[in-house]
Motif scaffolding. Structure first.
Motif, PDB file in Angstrom:
ATOM      1  N   LYS A  33      -7.312   5.801  -4.934  1.00 33.27           N
ATOM      2  CA  LYS A  33      -6.860   4.769  -3.859  1.00 33.27           C
ATOM      3  C   LYS A  33      -5.028   5.254  -3.652  1.00 33.27           C
ATOM      4  CE  LYS A  33      -9.639   1.142  -2.494  1.00 33.27           C
ATOM      5  NZ  LYS A  33     -10.835   1.918  -2.711  1.00 33.27           N
ATOM      6  N   ARG A  34      -4.618   6.136  -2.937  1.00 33.72           N
ATOM      7  CA  ARG A  34      -3.495   6.700  -3.015  1.00 33.72           C
ATOM      8  C   ARG A  34      -2.407   5.388  -2.420  1.00 33.72           C
ATOM      9  NH1 ARG A  34      -1.472  12.424  -0.953  1.00 33.72           N
ATOM     10  NH2 ARG A  34      -3.170  13.079  -2.426  1.00 33.72           N
ATOM     11  N   ASP A  35      -2.863   4.639  -1.589  1.00 34.97           N
ATOM     12  CA  ASP A  35      -1.805   3.605  -1.049  1.00 34.97           C
ATOM     13  C   ASP A  35      -1.764   2.589  -2.179  1.00 34.97           C
ATOM     14  OD1 ASP A  35      -2.321   4.781   1.087  1.00 34.97           O
ATOM     15  OD2 ASP A  35      -3.735   3.394   2.047  1.00 34.97           O
ATOM     16  N   TRP A  36      -2.399   2.372  -3.277  1.00 36.25           N
ATOM     17  CA  TRP A  36      -2.124   1.411  -4.305  1.00 36.25           C
ATOM     18  C   TRP A  36      -1.131   1.549  -5.308  1.00 36.25           C
ATOM     19  CZ3 TRP A  36      -7.295  -1.310  -5.899  1.00 36.25           C
ATOM     20  CH2 TRP A  36      -7.897  -1.662  -4.941  1.00 36.25           C
TER      21      TRP A  36
END
Lengths: 498, 127
Positions: A33-36
Motif C-alpha cells: 500500500k504505497r500511500d501508507w
C-alpha cells in the motif's frame, strides 16, 4: 492500567525497537500500500517523540534510571542508562526528526526516483533508531553496534539519490566512518584488556587501579577514541568527508546529517568521558586539551572555508564544521557552565542548521538556484523562506533574542570561569566571521534587483514551509526563554560532574 | 628496558603484535591507495586485525573451549565473551563491505573508473 505500567517500565527499549520495527515494515508497505508509507513513518516518529517526552518526565521525577535488557544485570547484560543528557538528546532527536520527516514528504518527490521513496523512510527510521540507541546505551560494545548501524544508514541516505556526486561523497564518508569505528573497536579492545568489562561505569572503576599498571594501553585507547569520534563528528582536521557528503545529499538528508548525526557522536563522547574514564586520568593525559585546541581550529577554519564557497549547501556544510567546534569547545573547557553551553549548542545548531538546509531545499525546489551569486532579489518571490534564512543566519552569528546567543553566552562564561579569556576571543572572532558570510546573502536577497529573468519560481508546498516556520519560531523562543532547557542541562552537567 | 626483555615480551604476546601490524597495514592502505576496491579490502584487513586482537584477549593458554563438559566439569575455560562479541563484529563488517562494494559498482557505472584520483579529475573538469 497494568499494561500501561508495563510499557512505561520498558520504555527505553521500546523506543529503540519500535523505530527498527517500523523501519523494516516500510519496504513491505511500499509494495503493498504505497500511500501508507508516509503516514506510518510520521506515526512512528510521533510515537517516539511521545515516548521521549515520557522519558523526560520520568527522568525529572525519579532522576537517572537504568534499564537492563532482558532482565540481565551487568556485567552480563546490556544496560541502557537514562540520565538528563540522554533524555534531552532523545527529545532533540525526535522533535527535529519529526519536522524533517514532514518536510521530506514534499522535497523527496522531486529529488528521488519514485521506486526508492519507501526505502528512504526505512533508512531514515533506522538512522533515528540507531541514534536513540547511542544516546541511551551504557555499554561500550553496544555503542559500537549502534555506531555501525548509524554509519551505514547515514551513508545510504546520501547515496540513495544516485547521482555522480552523491555516490562519490557517500563512498568517502563510508570509508572514513569505517576507519572511525575500526579505531573505536580497537580502543574498546584495549580497555577490555585492562578491565574485563564492557559496562562504562565498571570500566571507570577498574581503570582507577588499572591505569597506573598499564599506562600505555590507556593512552592508546584514549587517543584512538579521540580519533574515532573526531572523524565521526567532523572535528577539524578529520572533517574532510563532511562538505561533499552534506552538500550533495538530498536536502532532508543534509538536514538530518548536519543537524543531528554529527551531534550524537559528541553526546556519546560526553558519556564516555564522564562515565567510562575516572576523572584523575584527564590530569595525566591531555585528551581534553587536545579536543579544546582542535575545536578552536575548527571554529576558525570552518568559518574561513565557508566564506569562500559559492555553492549554498557547501557553505552550510563548512559552517557545520565551525559549529560542531563550539560543542567540543564546551566539552574541552571542562567546567559545568561551558558544558551547558556546548550541550545547548547541540539543540540550537540542530534547529538552525536543519532549518537552513530546509531553506536551501526549498530554494532548489522552487527555482533550482544552487549558487549564491544567483540569490539577488529572490526574497521578493520567496519571502518567508528568506526571512527564515536571515533569522537562522542571525542565530548562527549569535545576535541577542536568537538561540545562538544564549549558547555562546554560556560558552564565554565557561571560558572566563577557567580563566582562559583567549577562548572568549575565539568565540568573538568566529561570530564576526559568521556575520561576514551570512549577512551579505540576506542583504542581496532582500535589497538587490533580480537580474536574471530566466528563473521561474514554482509555488512552495505548505508541508515544506510549515516545518521551517516552526523551527523559526523555536529559534526565537530559545533566544527569549531558554530557562526550561538550560535548567535541565544545568542539572545534567551537575550530575555528570559530581 | 633491555632489548632482550622487549624481544621476550614480543615472543610471549606475538598475537598482539601481529594484530597491530595488520591494523597498520590496513589503515595505511585504506587511506593512501587510490583504487576503491583496494580501499574496501584494506578496510576488511583493518577490521579483521581488531577481531584477532579481541579474540586473543579472551584466550587462556592451555584452557578448554567454553562448552559445558559433564564428564569433567572442572578445569579452566577460555573467556567466551570476546568471541561472542566478535561474531557480531564480523556481521557488521560484512554488511559494511557489501554496502561499500555496491557503491563501488555504482561508481563504476557512473564514472567508468574505480580510481579515486581519476574520479577527482573527472569531477574537477566538470566544475
Amino acid at each position: 492500567m497494568y499494561a500501561l505500567e508495563h510499557v512505561l517500565n520498558h520504555l527505553p527499549a521500546i523506543l529503540v525497537i519500535s523505530l527498527f520495527v517500523f523501519a523494516f515494515i516500510m519496504p513491505l508497505l511500499f509494495i503493498w500500500k504505497r500511500d501508507w508509507c508516509v503516514p506510518v513513518a510520521t506515526l512512528s516518529m510521533g510515537l517516539s517523540l511521545a515516548m521521549s517526552l515520557a522519558l523526560v518526565i520520568q527522568v525529572n521525577q525519579v532522576g537517572t534510571f537504568v534499564y537492563h535488557m532482558g532482565g540481565w544485570e551487568p556485567p552480563y547484560g546490556i544496560e541502557f542508562r537514562v540520565d538528563y543528557l540522554s533524555a534531552y538528546m532523545l527529545l532533540v532527536l525526535h522533535g527535529i526528526g519529526l519536522l524533517i520527516l514532514v518536510y521530506s514528504i514534499g522535497d523527496l518527490k522531486k529529488e528521488l526516483a519514485d521506486r526508492v521513496i519507501g526505502w528512504y523512510y526505512t533508512l531514515y527510521l533506522l538512522l533515528m533508531g540507531a541514534m536513540s540507541g547511542m544516546a541511551l546505551t551504557n555499554d561500550l560494545f553496544n555503542l559500537f553496534v549502534f555506531m555501525e548501524i548509524c554509519a551505514i544508514a547515514a551513508c545510504a541516505i546520501i547515496s540513495i539519490k544516485e547521482d555522480r556526486e552523491c555516490l562519490e561523497a557517500s563512498f568517502k564518508y563510508l570509508i572514513l566512518s569505517a576507519m572511525g569505528t575500526g579505531c573505536y573497536l580497537l580502543s574498546v579492545a584495549m580497555l577490555y584488556m585492562i578491565t574485563g568489562y564492557m559496562h562504562m561505569e565498571k570500566v571507570a572503576v577498574a581503570l582507577e587501579t588499572g591505569a597506573a599498571e598499564y599506562p600505555y594501553n590507556v593512552l592508546v585507547a584514549m587517543s584512538l577514541m579521540v580519533v574515532s569520534f573526531g572523524v565521526k563528528s567532523a572535528l577539524f582536521p578529520l572533517h574532510v568527508w563532511l562538505p561533499d557528503a552534506h552538500a550533495s545529499a538530498p536536502s532532508p538528508s543534509s538536514a538530518v546529517l548536519s543537524g543531528l548525526v554529527i551531534k550524537i557522536y559528541a553526546v556519546a563522547m560526553v558519556h564516555l568521558i564522564f562515565r567510562a574514564f575516572p576523572r584523575e586520568l584527564f590530569e595525566m593525559i591531555p585528551m581534553l586539551e587536545i579536543i579544546l585546541w582542535l575545536s578552536t581550529l575548527g571554529i576558525i577554519f570552518g568559518s574561513i572555508f565557508a566564506m569562500v564557497q559559492e555553492n549554498f549547501k557547501k557553505m552550510l556544510a563548512y559552517s557545520s564544521i565551525a559549529q560542531i567546534g563550539y560543542v567540543f569547545l564546551g566539552i574541552g573547557l571542562f567546567t559545568p557552565t561551558a558544558l551547558v553551553g556546548g550541550l545547548l549548542h547541540i539543540l540550537n545548531h540542530a534547529v538552525m542548521k536543519s532549518m537552513l538546509f530546509m531553506v536551501a531545499g526549498i530554494i532548489i525546489y522552487s527555482s533550482g538556484i544552487k549558487r549564491l551569486q544567483h540569490f539577488d532579489g529572490i526574497a521578493s518571490r520567496l519571502t518567508w523562506t528568506m526571512v527564515a534564512f536571515t533569522i537562522g543566519g542571525a542565530s548562527m552569528v549569535g545576535i541577542p533574542i536568537t538561540g545562538g546567543f544564549i549558547s555562546k553566552l554560556y560558552l564565554a562564561q565557561g571560558a572566563l570561569e577557567v580563566e582562559r579569556p583567549f577562548f572568549l576571543l575565539v568565540i568573538l572572532v568566529s561570530s564576526l566571521l559568521n556575520a561576514f558570510y551570512y549577512f551579505p546573502i540576506s542583504i542581496n536577497a532582500f535589497l538587490a534587483e533580480q537580474k536574471r529573468e530566466d528563473i521561474t519560481f514554482k509555488p512552495v508546498l505548505k508541508s515544506m514551509l510549515v516545518p521551517v516556520l516552526i523551527l523559526l519560531a523555536l529559534i526565537i523562543f530559545l533566544g527569549l526563554n531558554p530557562q526550561p532547557v538550560t535548567n535541565m542541562l544545568e542539572q545534567a552537567a551537575e550530575m555528570l560532574f559530581e | 628496558m633491555e632489548v632482550m626483555e622487549i624481544l621476550e615480551n614480543l615472543r610471549d604476546n606475538y598475537f598482539y603484535f601481529i594484530a597491530m601490524v595488520l591494523f597498520i597495514v590496513g589503515f595505511h592502505t585504506m587511506l593512501t591507495h587510490s583504487n576503491l576496491i583496494k580501499k574496501v579490502i584494506a578496510m576488511n584487513i583493518m577490521d579483521t586485525s581488531v577481531f584477532l586482537l579481541f579474540v586473543s584477549i579472551g584466550y587462556v593458554h592451555g584452557a578448554k573451549p567454553p562448552i559445558m563438559d559433564t564428564v569433567q566439569p572442572e578445569g579452566v575455560y577460555i573467556n567466551p565473551l570476546p568471541s561472542a562479541l566478535i561474531i557480531t563484529g564480523i556481521i557488521v563488517a560484512i554488511s559494511i563491505t557489501a554496502f561499500a562494494l555496491s557503491l563501488v559498482a555504482k561508481i563504476y557505472q557512473y564514472y567508468g573508473t574505480i580510481d579515486a584520483d581519476e574520479i577527482a579529475e573527472i569531477r574537477g573538469s566538470e566544475e
